[in-house]
Structures are given as structure tokens and as C-alpha cells.
Design a protein around this motif. Structure first.
Motif, mmCIF file in Angstrom:
data_model
loop_
_atom_site.group_PDB
_atom_site.id
_atom_site.type_symbol
_atom_site.label_atom_id
_atom_site.label_comp_id
_atom_site.label_asym_id
_atom_site.label_seq_id
_atom_site.Cartn_x
_atom_site.Cartn_y
_atom_site.Cartn_z
ATOM 1 N N GLU A 1 6.378 7.933 -2.526
ATOM 2 C CA GLU A 1 5.396 7.924 -3.600
ATOM 3 C C GLU A 1 4.077 7.314 -3.135
ATOM 4 O OE1 GLU A 1 5.471 6.902 -8.390
ATOM 5 O OE2 GLU A 1 6.779 5.812 -7.030
ATOM 6 N N PRO A 2 2.942 8.034 -3.276
ATOM 7 C CA PRO A 2 1.644 7.495 -2.871
ATOM 8 C C PRO A 2 1.042 6.587 -3.944
ATOM 9 C CG PRO A 2 1.358 9.746 -3.618
ATOM 10 C CD PRO A 2 2.836 9.445 -3.719
ATOM 11 N N THR B 1 0.809 -1.211 0.000
ATOM 12 C CA THR B 1 0.000 0.000 0.000
ATOM 13 C C THR B 1 0.850 1.273 0.000
ATOM 14 O OG1 THR B 1 -0.227 -0.063 2.414
ATOM 15 C CG2 THR B 1 -1.927 -1.174 1.108
ATOM 16 N N GLY B 2 0.199 2.385 -0.336
ATOM 17 C CA GLY B 2 0.920 3.611 -0.654
ATOM 18 C C GLY B 2 0.943 4.680 0.412
ATOM 19 N N GLY B 3 0.600 4.354 1.636
ATOM 20 C CA GLY B 3 0.533 5.377 2.671
ATOM 21 C C GLY B 3 1.869 5.849 3.197
ATOM 22 N N THR C 1 -9.023 -0.734 7.189
ATOM 23 C CA THR C 1 -10.158 -0.362 6.353
ATOM 24 C C THR C 1 -9.929 -0.776 4.907
ATOM 25 O OG1 THR C 1 -10.652 1.494 7.817
ATOM 26 C CG2 THR C 1 -11.570 1.591 5.602
ATOM 27 N N HIS C 2 -8.719 -0.531 4.416
ATOM 28 C CA HIS C 2 -8.367 -0.880 3.032
ATOM 29 C C HIS C 2 -8.508 -2.386 2.796
ATOM 30 C CE1 HIS C 2 -5.524 -1.957 -0.209
ATOM 31 N NE2 HIS C 2 -5.790 -0.776 -0.711
ATOM 32 N N VAL D 1 -2.840 6.713 -5.586
ATOM 33 C CA VAL D 1 -3.819 6.946 -4.530
ATOM 34 C C VAL D 1 -3.588 8.323 -3.920
ATOM 35 C CG1 VAL D 1 -4.129 4.497 -3.974
ATOM 36 C CG2 VAL D 1 -2.342 5.798 -2.826
ATOM 37 N N PRO D 2 -4.641 8.958 -3.402
ATOM 38 C CA PRO D 2 -4.438 10.229 -2.698
ATOM 39 C C PRO D 2 -3.803 9.993 -1.341
ATOM 40 C CG PRO D 2 -6.740 9.575 -2.549
ATOM 41 C CD PRO D 2 -6.067 8.587 -3.457
ATOM 42 N N ARG D 3 -2.971 10.896 -0.930
ATOM 43 C CA ARG D 3 -2.418 10.855 0.414
ATOM 44 C C ARG D 3 -2.883 12.121 1.136
ATOM 45 N NH1 ARG D 3 3.836 9.935 0.853
ATOM 46 N NH2 ARG D 3 3.219 7.798 0.342
#
Length: 216
Positions: free
Chosen positions: A172-173, A166-168, A202-203, A188-190
Motif C-alpha cells: 500500500e502506497p 513512508t509508503g514507497g 529527499t522526503h 502518496v503516489p507511487r
């Protein structure tokens, strides 16, 4: 939908976050609670592990009566709990999302060090997809890189059918999925807020609900 994870008394992560996500996705949520935590937005102050026997009983009782279209795991804490979960899920053929929760956003350890090998050995082969964040993927693979493609490939080589890093975290998101054949980058938005506690739960719960609905 069955979530096998731990209770977050603050409601931001764990079983509570999973059930909220299931409901938002139109799925009926069921749970097997493996540990209780005293937890709020600032951190985890105590963990009370449940017995492997009661974990087995929760999973078996739910699946033998209600059944499930998919399952997910979250914080499992110890080798004994992981073994119990794997024993009950083996042979059931359920789509399974394994969220390898290792460390809380606050820094509290949520998976005992000696349980990491048990997680990869017992649960990865059962997983439809594993969904670590960047620090978890690095810890599981022993690779210090932020190259999510390389991390995802290594996670699949370790036994998972697919891996989504995941991108959190990191520069880089981007969520990065590798299904053993091809790579998919998902921008994805961060969000610039501190309240991201429970985002991984949640994801992965939403992903499990989508698998239960028959999506690839």
C-alpha cells in the motif's frame, strides 16, 4: 538547515539530495559529512568513514556560528559516528528529523549491525520525528508486519516523539504518521520507475525544511 549525513558521489541521495531539497524548499543548506561513498545508480562500491572528531567539529563549527532552524540525519554508518552526532546535538533544542538509513536501494548495508541499538538509544530521544521506510521500520522494531500504524506506534514507544513510516515499499502506497497521540494516513503516489534512489533522503530533507519554517 543542517544535514548530517554521507556524500553520494552520484548525486542521487545523501548530502547532495538533502541540499537540493533544502534549496527547493527555500532553505539555506549546511552540511556535516560523516562518510564518503563511491556510489552510482547501480550501487555503493566503497565507503570511507570520517573520524568522530571531524564530525563533531563540523557540527559545532556550523551551529556555533551560523546556527540552524532545524537539522536532519541520514546515513550515519557506525556507533562512533552516532555517538558524536548525539553528543553535539544534545541540549541544542533543534527540531530534528532522523532518517534511519540502514540499507541502500541497491542492497548495500549503510548502517553497521552493531550501530542499530546506538541509533535508537541516542538519537531517537532527540528526534522530532523519525522517517524509516517499511523495511527499516521492520528491522528497527523487529516486527515483520506491513501494518504501518503498529510499526509507527512501536517506534514512538522506542523513544521517538513521532514516527512517519513512508509508503514507497509494501502493498500500500501510504505514509503513516503517529505523533504519540493520533494516527494520520497520507496517501502518496507511487511512480512506476526504477530511479527512486534517494527518495527517502529527499522526503526527510523536505520535512526538515518545513519544520525549520515553523510548520507542525
Amino acid at each position: 538547515m543542517l544535514t548530517i549525513a554521507s556524500s553520494d558521489s552520484g548525486g542521487g541521495a545523501g548530502i547532495q539530495a538533502d541540499l537540493k531539497a533544502f534549496a527547493r524548499c527555500g532553505a539555506h543548506g549546511m552540511s556535516a559529512i560523516v562518510a564518503l561513498t563511491a556510489q552510482n545508480t547501480r550501487g555503493v562500491t566503497a565507503i570511507a568513514e570520517q573520524s568522530p572528531g571531524i564530525v563533531r567539529d563540523q557540527i559545532r563549527t556550523v551551529l556555533d556560528d551560523l546556527g540552524a532552524d532545524a537539522a536532519k540525519t541520514g546515513m550515519l554508518f557506525s556507533s562512533a559516528i552516532i555517538e558524536a552526532v548525539a553528543d553535539e546535538l544534545t541540549g541544542r533544542g533543534l527540531p530534528l528529523v532522523v532518517d534511519p538509513v540502514m540499507v541502500a536501494s541497491s542492497g548495500s548495508r549503510l548502517l553497521q549491525p552493531d550501530a542499530v541499538q546506538t541509533l535508537t538509544k541516542r538519537l531517537f530521544p532527540l528526534a522530532t520525528v523519525v522517517t524509516p521506510n517499511l523495511p527499516e521500520a521492520q528491522a528497527l522494531t523487529g516486527m515483520a508486519t506491513e501494518d504501518r500504524a503498529a510499526l509507527a506506534q512501536r517506534l514512538v514507544a522506542m523513544g521517538a516523539a513521532a514516527a512517519l513510516v513512508t509508503g514507497g515499499h509494501g502493498a500500500e502506497p501510504v505514509d503513516h504518521l503517529f505523533d504519540g497521540r493520533s494516527h494520520l494516513r497520507i496517501s502518496v503516489p507511487r511512480y512506476p520507475v526504477a530511479a527512486t534512489h534517494g527518495a527517502g533522503c529527499t522526503h526527510s530533507a523536505a520535512l526538515a525544511a518545513a519544520l525549520a519554517a515553523g510548520l507542525p
